[in-house]
Design an enzyme around this catalytic site. Sequence first.
Site, PDB file in Angstrom:
ATOM      1  N   GLY A  44       0.809  -1.213   0.000  1.00 38.48           N
ATOM      2  CA  GLY A  44       0.000   0.000   0.000  1.00 38.48           C
ATOM      3  C   GLY A  44       0.843   1.264   0.000  1.00 38.48           C
ATOM      4  N   CYS A  45       1.905   1.245   0.775  1.00 41.80           N
ATOM      5  CA  CYS A  45       2.774   2.427   0.865  1.00 41.80           C
ATOM      6  C   CYS A  45       3.506   2.666  -0.448  1.00 41.80           C
ATOM      7  CB  CYS A  45       3.754   2.265   2.022  1.00 41.80           C
ATOM      8  SG  CYS A  45       2.909   2.130   3.620  1.00 41.80           S
ATOM      9  N   THR A  46       3.866   1.604  -1.129  1.00 43.16           N
ATOM     10  CA  THR A  46       4.524   1.728  -2.430  1.00 43.16           C
ATOM     11  C   THR A  46       3.557   2.321  -3.453  1.00 43.16           C
ATOM     12  OG1 THR A  46       6.030  -0.094  -1.950  1.00 43.16           O
ATOM     13  CG2 THR A  46       5.684   0.445  -4.271  1.00 43.16           C
ATOM     14  N   ALA A  49       3.132   6.095  -2.654  1.00 40.16           N
ATOM     15  CA  ALA A  49       4.336   6.863  -2.996  1.00 40.16           C
ATOM     16  C   ALA A  49       4.507   6.986  -4.510  1.00 40.16           C
ATOM     17  CB  ALA A  49       5.565   6.216  -2.360  1.00 40.16           C
TER      18      ALA A  49
END
Length: 151
Positions: A44-46, A49
Amino acid sequence: MKLEIGDKAPDFRLKNQDDIEIGLKDLNSKVIVLYFYPKDNTPGCTIEAQDFTEKLDDFAKKGVVIVGISPDSPKSHKKFIEKQNLKHILLSDPTRSVATNYGVYAKKMMYGKEVFGIVRSSFIIDKNGEIKKVFYNIKAKGHAQDVLDSL
């Protein structure tokens, strides 16, 4: 305590991916999108970003700088940036003090258990350091576009 529109953005000084300290006041010649995320190199963070990086030119045209914050180290941020070809600033908040001041280090549900962690959230901060928009507990995919649309 959650921040609201009209609140003064809590000040901070944190190290970036190059181990250089950056503070809110260093950035306030522009509108800032400050986003908090749990961990480098997670799915999710990738996605989040990468979405911010893909839309970086659109944000820049509006005079906006993008800054991500997580508890990861500057070294971890540097690897994340290199691996994912990210183009925006990432700041390290290892003590989670900035996340706490912004109301994003809180109880959340993870795999059916209640835990403390970073609640994925974003803030639009104007040149005077005032919060203009808050996004708490958001979904990673499509969030960058939602932020862009709200500017």
